[in-house]
Design a protein around this motif. Structure first.
Motif, short mmCIF file in Angstrom:
data_model
loop_
_atom_site.label_atom_id
_atom_site.label_comp_id
_atom_site.label_asym_id
_atom_site.label_seq_id
_atom_site.Cartn_x
_atom_site.Cartn_y
_atom_site.Cartn_z
N ALA A 245 -14.28 -8.53 -19.10
CA ALA A 245 -14.36 -9.68 -18.21
C ALA A 245 -13.11 -9.86 -17.36
CB ALA A 245 -14.62 -10.94 -19.01
N ARG A 246 -11.97 -9.32 -17.81
CA ARG A 246 -10.72 -9.52 -17.08
C ARG A 246 -10.37 -8.33 -16.19
NH1 ARG A 246 -10.03 -14.13 -16.13
NH2 ARG A 246 -7.81 -13.79 -15.71
N ARG A 247 -11.12 -7.25 -16.28
CA ARG A 247 -10.76 -6.05 -15.52
C ARG A 247 -10.89 -6.26 -14.01
NH1 ARG A 247 -13.65 -1.32 -19.25
NH2 ARG A 247 -12.37 -1.70 -21.11
N SER A 248 -11.95 -6.93 -13.59
CA SER A 248 -12.14 -7.13 -12.15
C SER A 248 -11.02 -7.97 -11.56
CB SER A 248 -13.49 -7.80 -11.88
OG SER A 248 -13.58 -9.02 -12.57
N VAL A 249 -10.55 -8.97 -12.32
CA VAL A 249 -9.44 -9.81 -11.86
C VAL A 249 -8.17 -8.98 -11.73
CG1 VAL A 249 -7.99 -11.79 -12.39
CG2 VAL A 249 -10.44 -11.87 -12.89
N ALA A 250 -7.91 -8.13 -12.72
CA ALA A 250 -6.71 -7.29 -12.69
C ALA A 250 -6.73 -6.34 -11.50
CB ALA A 250 -6.58 -6.51 -13.99
N ILE A 251 -7.89 -5.79 -11.17
CA ILE A 251 -8.02 -4.88 -10.03
C ILE A 251 -7.75 -5.62 -8.73
CG2 ILE A 251 -9.63 -3.45 -8.71
CD1 ILE A 251 -10.98 -2.80 -11.43
N MET A 252 -8.31 -6.82 -8.60
CA MET A 252 -8.07 -7.61 -7.40
C MET A 252 -6.59 -7.98 -7.26
SD MET A 252 -10.74 -8.10 -5.52
CE MET A 252 -12.54 -8.09 -5.56
N ARG A 253 -5.95 -8.34 -8.37
CA ARG A 253 -4.54 -8.74 -8.31
C ARG A 253 -3.62 -7.55 -8.07
NH1 ARG A 253 -4.28 -12.78 -13.57
NH2 ARG A 253 -5.56 -14.46 -12.70
N SER A 254 -4.12 -6.33 -8.25
CA SER A 254 -3.27 -5.15 -8.06
C SER A 254 -2.98 -4.88 -6.59
CB SER A 254 -3.92 -3.91 -8.70
OG SER A 254 -5.09 -3.53 -7.97
N ASN A 255 -3.74 -5.52 -5.69
CA ASN A 255 -3.40 -5.38 -4.27
C ASN A 255 -2.05 -6.02 -4.01
OD1 ASN A 255 -5.77 -4.09 -3.61
ND2 ASN A 255 -6.82 -5.94 -2.93
N PRO A 256 -1.21 -5.38 -3.22
CA PRO A 256 0.12 -5.95 -2.94
C PRO A 256 0.03 -7.10 -1.96
CG PRO A 256 -0.23 -3.99 -1.63
CD PRO A 256 -1.44 -4.12 -2.51
N GLN A 257 1.16 -7.72 -1.70
CA GLN A 257 1.21 -8.76 -0.68
C GLN A 257 1.03 -8.10 0.69
OE1 GLN A 257 1.67 -12.32 -1.13
NE2 GLN A 257 0.92 -11.54 -3.08
N PHE A 258 0.22 -8.70 1.51
CA PHE A 258 0.02 -8.21 2.87
C PHE A 258 1.06 -8.82 3.80
CE2 PHE A 258 -4.16 -8.12 0.82
CZ PHE A 258 -4.51 -6.79 1.01
N GLU A 259 1.54 -8.02 4.72
CA GLU A 259 2.56 -8.49 5.65
C GLU A 259 2.06 -8.35 7.08
OE1 GLU A 259 6.23 -6.50 4.96
OE2 GLU A 259 6.31 -7.04 2.84
N THR A 260 2.19 -9.42 7.85
CA THR A 260 1.77 -9.34 9.24
C THR A 260 2.68 -8.40 10.00
OG1 THR A 260 1.40 -10.58 11.27
CG2 THR A 260 3.12 -11.41 9.80
N SER A 261 2.11 -7.63 10.90
CA SER A 261 2.88 -6.64 11.66
C SER A 261 3.28 -7.17 13.04
CB SER A 261 2.07 -5.35 11.82
OG SER A 261 0.87 -5.61 12.54
N VAL A 262 3.07 -8.46 13.28
CA VAL A 262 3.43 -9.03 14.58
C VAL A 262 4.87 -9.52 14.54
CG1 VAL A 262 2.87 -10.77 16.31
CG2 VAL A 262 1.04 -9.74 14.95
N PRO A 263 5.82 -8.78 15.12
CA PRO A 263 7.23 -9.14 14.99
C PRO A 263 7.61 -10.40 15.76
CG PRO A 263 6.97 -7.29 16.49
CD PRO A 263 5.62 -7.54 15.87
N SER A 264 6.88 -10.71 16.83
CA SER A 264 7.26 -11.84 17.68
C SER A 264 6.42 -13.08 17.42
CB SER A 264 7.12 -11.44 19.16
OG SER A 264 5.78 -11.05 19.43
N LEU A 265 5.84 -13.18 16.23
CA LEU A 265 4.92 -14.28 15.94
C LEU A 265 5.58 -15.63 16.13
CD1 LEU A 265 2.22 -15.34 14.91
CD2 LEU A 265 3.07 -15.05 12.59
N VAL A 266 6.77 -15.80 15.58
CA VAL A 266 7.45 -17.09 15.65
C VAL A 266 7.73 -17.46 17.10
CG1 VAL A 266 9.51 -18.38 15.02
CG2 VAL A 266 8.46 -16.84 13.36
N GLU A 267 8.33 -16.55 17.85
CA GLU A 267 8.66 -16.81 19.25
C GLU A 267 7.40 -17.10 20.07
OE1 GLU A 267 11.53 -17.40 22.16
OE2 GLU A 267 11.82 -16.92 20.03
#
Length: 274
Positions: A245-267
Protein backbone atom coordinates in the motif's frame (compact mmCIF):
# COMPACT_ATOMS: atom_id res chain seq x y z
CA UNK A 1 4.07 25.17 1.56
CA UNK A 2 5.06 28.78 0.99
CA UNK A 3 6.96 30.68 3.68
CA UNK A 4 6.96 34.47 3.55
CA UNK A 5 9.00 36.86 5.68
CA UNK A 6 6.36 39.08 7.40
CA UNK A 7 8.62 42.13 7.09
CA UNK A 8 8.81 41.59 3.33
CA UNK A 9 5.03 41.29 3.13
CA UNK A 10 4.62 44.63 4.93
CA UNK A 11 7.26 46.30 2.74
CA UNK A 12 5.79 44.85 -0.44
CA UNK A 13 2.36 46.21 0.46
CA UNK A 14 3.99 49.60 0.82
CA UNK A 15 5.40 49.39 -2.70
CA UNK A 16 8.93 48.02 -2.20
CA UNK A 17 10.13 46.43 -5.44
CA UNK A 18 12.87 44.53 -3.60
CA UNK A 19 10.38 43.10 -1.11
CA UNK A 20 8.06 42.00 -3.92
CA UNK A 21 11.01 40.31 -5.60
CA UNK A 22 11.77 38.48 -2.36
CA UNK A 23 8.19 37.21 -2.11
CA UNK A 24 8.22 36.02 -5.72
CA UNK A 25 11.48 34.16 -5.11
CA UNK A 26 10.02 32.52 -1.99
CA UNK A 27 6.84 31.43 -3.77
CA UNK A 28 8.00 30.39 -7.23
CA UNK A 29 9.57 27.04 -6.22
CA UNK A 30 6.61 25.66 -4.24
CA UNK A 31 4.13 26.97 -6.81
CA UNK A 32 6.01 25.49 -9.76
CA UNK A 33 6.37 22.11 -8.05
CA UNK A 34 2.65 22.05 -7.38
CA UNK A 35 1.86 23.10 -10.95
CA UNK A 36 4.17 20.45 -12.46
CA UNK A 37 2.43 17.69 -10.56
CA UNK A 38 -1.00 19.02 -11.44
CA UNK A 39 -0.37 19.72 -15.15
CA UNK A 40 2.45 17.25 -16.01
CA UNK A 41 3.96 19.59 -18.62
CA UNK A 42 6.77 22.07 -18.06
CA UNK A 43 5.50 24.91 -20.27
CA UNK A 44 1.95 24.60 -18.94
CA UNK A 45 3.29 24.59 -15.37
CA UNK A 46 5.40 27.68 -16.03
CA UNK A 47 2.41 29.51 -17.50
CA UNK A 48 0.28 28.59 -14.49
CA UNK A 49 3.09 29.64 -12.15
CA UNK A 50 3.18 33.09 -13.77
CA UNK A 51 -0.58 33.45 -13.40
CA UNK A 52 -0.53 32.36 -9.77
CA UNK A 53 2.35 34.62 -8.79
CA UNK A 54 0.61 37.60 -10.37
CA UNK A 55 -2.51 36.79 -8.33
CA UNK A 56 -0.45 36.57 -5.17
CA UNK A 57 1.50 39.78 -5.55
CA UNK A 58 -1.46 41.83 -6.79
CA UNK A 59 -3.74 40.72 -3.96
CA UNK A 60 -1.38 41.08 -1.01
CA UNK A 61 -3.70 43.75 0.36
CA UNK A 62 -6.30 40.98 0.91
CA UNK A 63 -4.11 39.34 3.57
CA UNK A 64 -5.47 40.06 7.04
CA UNK A 65 -2.89 38.19 9.12
CA UNK A 66 0.61 39.02 7.91
CA UNK A 67 2.15 36.02 9.68
CA UNK A 68 -0.13 33.70 7.69
CA UNK A 69 0.58 35.27 4.28
CA UNK A 70 2.46 32.19 3.06
CA UNK A 71 -0.47 29.89 3.87
CA UNK A 72 -2.80 32.33 2.10
CA UNK A 73 -0.54 32.30 -0.98
CA UNK A 74 -0.54 28.51 -1.05
CA UNK A 75 -4.36 28.51 -0.94
CA UNK A 76 -4.34 30.91 -3.90
CA UNK A 77 -2.15 28.44 -5.81
CA UNK A 78 -4.22 25.36 -5.02
CA UNK A 79 -7.48 27.15 -5.82
CA UNK A 80 -6.12 28.35 -9.17
CA UNK A 81 -4.81 24.93 -10.19
CA UNK A 82 -7.93 23.09 -9.08
CA UNK A 83 -10.60 25.47 -10.33
CA UNK A 84 -9.24 28.13 -12.69
CA UNK A 85 -6.19 27.02 -14.68
CA UNK A 86 -6.73 26.17 -18.33
CA UNK A 87 -6.55 22.50 -19.24
CA UNK A 88 -2.94 21.56 -19.87
CA UNK A 89 -1.71 19.61 -22.87
CA UNK A 90 -1.62 16.32 -20.97
CA UNK A 91 -5.05 16.95 -19.42
CA UNK A 92 -6.54 17.53 -22.86
CA UNK A 93 -5.72 13.92 -23.70
CA UNK A 94 -8.50 12.97 -21.23
CA UNK A 95 -6.53 9.98 -20.01
CA UNK A 96 -8.18 7.43 -17.76
CA UNK A 97 -6.24 4.75 -15.91
CA UNK A 98 -7.71 2.19 -18.32
CA UNK A 99 -6.55 4.20 -21.35
CA UNK A 100 -3.11 4.65 -19.85
CA UNK A 101 -2.74 0.93 -19.09
CA UNK A 102 -3.74 0.03 -22.63
CA UNK A 103 -1.22 2.51 -24.02
CA UNK A 104 1.55 1.08 -21.85
CA UNK A 105 0.78 -2.50 -22.83
CA UNK A 106 0.54 -1.87 -26.58
CA UNK A 107 3.27 0.66 -27.20
CA UNK A 108 6.42 -0.95 -25.85
CA UNK A 109 9.64 -1.30 -27.79
CA UNK A 110 13.10 -2.70 -27.13
CA UNK A 111 15.32 0.31 -26.56
CA UNK A 112 18.65 -1.47 -27.09
CA UNK A 113 19.04 -0.38 -30.74
CA UNK A 114 18.16 3.32 -30.67
CA UNK A 115 21.72 4.62 -30.57
CA UNK A 116 21.85 6.23 -27.14
CA UNK A 117 25.09 6.55 -25.21
CA UNK A 118 25.08 5.18 -21.67
CA UNK A 119 24.68 8.68 -20.22
CA UNK A 120 21.82 9.46 -22.64
CA UNK A 121 20.19 6.13 -21.78
CA UNK A 122 20.34 6.79 -18.03
CA UNK A 123 18.93 10.29 -18.51
CA UNK A 124 16.12 8.94 -20.71
CA UNK A 125 15.23 6.32 -18.08
CA UNK A 126 14.82 9.01 -15.45
CA UNK A 127 12.82 11.26 -17.78
CA UNK A 128 10.50 8.38 -18.68
CA UNK A 129 9.93 7.53 -15.03
CA UNK A 130 9.13 11.13 -14.07
CA UNK A 131 6.88 11.61 -17.11
CA UNK A 132 4.98 8.40 -16.40
CA UNK A 133 4.29 9.24 -12.77
CA UNK A 134 3.13 12.74 -13.71
CA UNK A 135 0.82 11.40 -16.42
CA UNK A 136 -0.52 8.90 -13.89
CA UNK A 137 -1.61 11.75 -11.64
CA UNK A 138 -3.44 13.40 -14.53
CA UNK A 139 -5.65 10.31 -14.76
CA UNK A 140 -7.22 11.56 -11.53
CA UNK A 141 -9.79 14.35 -11.56
CA UNK A 142 -8.39 17.69 -10.42
CA UNK A 143 -9.96 17.52 -6.94
CA UNK A 144 -8.64 13.99 -6.33
CA UNK A 145 -5.27 14.87 -7.85
CA UNK A 146 -4.81 17.85 -5.57
CA UNK A 147 -5.83 15.83 -2.52
CA UNK A 148 -3.26 13.17 -3.41
CA UNK A 149 -0.48 15.69 -4.05
CA UNK A 150 -1.06 17.54 -0.79
CA UNK A 151 -1.50 14.45 1.35
CA UNK A 152 0.84 11.82 -0.06
CA UNK A 153 3.49 13.82 -1.92
CA UNK A 154 3.71 17.04 0.09
CA UNK A 155 2.79 15.17 3.29
CA UNK A 156 0.33 17.68 4.70
CA UNK A 157 -1.86 16.49 7.56
CA UNK A 158 -5.61 16.10 7.05
CA UNK A 159 -6.17 19.34 8.97
CA UNK A 160 -3.57 21.26 6.96
CA UNK A 161 -4.72 19.96 3.58
CA UNK A 162 -8.43 20.49 4.22
CA UNK A 163 -7.61 24.02 5.40
CA UNK A 164 -5.63 24.73 2.23
CA UNK A 165 -8.47 23.42 0.06
CA UNK A 166 -11.10 25.11 2.20
CA UNK A 167 -13.21 21.95 2.52
CA UNK A 168 -14.32 19.76 5.41
CA UNK A 169 -11.69 17.33 6.73
CA UNK A 170 -14.04 14.40 6.08
CA UNK A 171 -14.45 15.43 2.44
CA UNK A 172 -10.69 15.72 2.06
CA UNK A 173 -10.07 12.28 3.58
CA UNK A 174 -12.63 10.75 1.24
CA UNK A 175 -10.91 12.31 -1.79
CA UNK A 176 -7.50 11.15 -0.60
CA UNK A 177 -8.71 7.57 -0.06
CA UNK A 178 -10.18 7.42 -3.56
CA UNK A 179 -7.03 8.86 -5.12
CA UNK A 180 -4.73 6.53 -3.18
CA UNK A 181 -6.75 3.50 -4.17
CA UNK A 182 -6.75 4.42 -7.87
CA UNK A 183 -3.02 5.15 -8.01
CA UNK A 184 -2.01 2.09 -5.97
CA UNK A 185 -4.21 -0.29 -7.98
CA UNK A 186 -2.83 1.05 -11.26
CA UNK A 187 0.79 0.80 -10.18
CA UNK A 188 0.41 -2.67 -8.74
CA UNK A 189 -1.01 -3.93 -12.03
CA UNK A 190 1.22 -2.03 -14.44
CA UNK A 191 4.43 -0.64 -12.90
CA UNK A 192 7.41 -2.97 -12.52
CA UNK A 193 9.01 -0.56 -10.03
CA UNK A 194 6.00 -1.18 -7.79
CA UNK A 195 5.50 -4.87 -8.52
CA UNK A 196 7.99 -7.27 -10.10
CA UNK A 197 5.17 -9.13 -11.85
CA UNK A 198 3.92 -6.00 -13.66
CA UNK A 199 4.70 -5.75 -17.34
CA UNK A 200 5.68 -2.13 -17.94
CA UNK A 201 9.37 -1.29 -17.59
CA UNK A 202 10.90 2.13 -17.96
CA UNK A 203 13.55 0.94 -20.41
CA UNK A 204 10.83 -0.27 -22.82
CA UNK A 205 9.20 3.17 -22.78
CA UNK A 206 12.27 5.06 -24.01
CA UNK A 207 11.80 4.39 -27.74
CA UNK A 208 8.09 5.31 -27.82
CA UNK A 209 8.77 8.43 -25.72
CA UNK A 210 11.50 9.56 -28.14
CA UNK A 211 9.32 8.84 -31.15
CA UNK A 212 6.39 10.81 -29.75
CA UNK A 213 8.58 13.72 -28.63
CA UNK A 214 7.79 13.24 -24.95
CA UNK A 215 11.50 13.20 -24.19
CA UNK A 216 14.52 14.40 -26.17
CA UNK A 217 17.80 12.61 -26.68
CA UNK A 218 20.30 13.89 -24.11
CA UNK A 219 17.91 16.52 -22.71
CA UNK A 220 16.37 16.88 -19.26
CA UNK A 221 13.07 18.56 -20.03
CA UNK A 222 10.97 17.57 -17.04
CA UNK A 223 13.54 18.25 -14.36
CA UNK A 224 16.70 20.37 -14.30
CA UNK A 225 18.41 18.44 -11.50
CA UNK A 226 18.78 14.93 -12.88
CA UNK A 227 21.96 14.34 -10.89
CA UNK A 228 19.95 14.16 -7.68
CA UNK A 229 17.36 11.79 -9.10
CA UNK A 230 17.47 8.08 -8.31
CA UNK A 231 17.71 5.52 -11.09
CA UNK A 232 14.49 3.45 -11.47
CA UNK A 233 16.38 0.31 -10.38
CA UNK A 234 17.43 2.02 -7.15
CA UNK A 235 13.85 3.08 -6.49
CA UNK A 236 12.70 -0.49 -7.19
CA UNK A 237 15.03 -1.82 -4.50
CA UNK A 238 13.88 0.80 -2.02
CA UNK A 239 10.16 0.20 -2.49
CA UNK A 240 10.44 -3.60 -2.53
CA UNK A 241 10.89 -3.58 1.25
CA UNK A 242 7.74 -1.52 1.82
CA UNK A 243 4.21 -2.71 2.34
CA UNK A 244 2.33 -2.84 -0.96
CA UNK A 245 0.00 0.00 0.00
CA UNK A 246 2.94 2.37 0.56
CA UNK A 247 4.92 1.57 -2.58
CA UNK A 248 3.01 3.89 -4.90
CA UNK A 249 3.51 6.79 -2.47
CA UNK A 250 7.25 6.09 -2.26
CA UNK A 251 7.54 6.04 -6.06
CA UNK A 252 5.71 9.36 -6.37
CA UNK A 253 7.88 10.94 -3.66
CA UNK A 254 11.05 9.75 -5.41
CA UNK A 255 10.61 12.48 -8.02
CA UNK A 256 13.00 15.33 -7.24
CA UNK A 257 12.06 18.95 -6.78
CA UNK A 258 11.27 20.60 -10.09
CA UNK A 259 12.98 23.87 -10.89
CA UNK A 260 11.66 26.50 -13.25
CA UNK A 261 14.06 27.24 -16.10
CA UNK A 262 12.89 30.84 -16.56
CA UNK A 263 15.83 32.93 -15.28
CA UNK A 264 14.09 36.30 -15.61
CA UNK A 265 10.84 35.34 -13.89
CA UNK A 266 11.16 37.82 -11.04
CA UNK A 267 12.11 40.76 -13.27
CA UNK A 268 9.39 39.85 -15.77
CA UNK A 269 6.67 39.83 -13.13
CA UNK A 270 7.86 43.01 -11.46
CA UNK A 271 7.87 44.82 -14.77
CA UNK A 272 4.27 43.74 -15.36
CA UNK A 273 2.93 45.18 -12.13
CA UNK A 274 5.16 48.18 -11.39
Amino acid sequence: MIIFDPTQVVAARQGSRAALGGLINAAKGPVFNLAMRMLAHREDAEDATHEILIKIITHLSDVREIDLAGAWAFRVATRHLTQTARLGRVEKMRLTFEDFAENLNHDERDGSHIGLTEIEHQLALKEVKVGCTLAMLVCLSRPLRMAYILGDIFELTDTEASGVLEIQAGTYRQRLRRARSSVSDFMQSNCSIHSASARCRCENRIAPALRLGRIEKGAANLNSDQAAQLHPDEIRKDVAALETARRSVAIMRSNPQFETSVPSLVEHLLNRIM
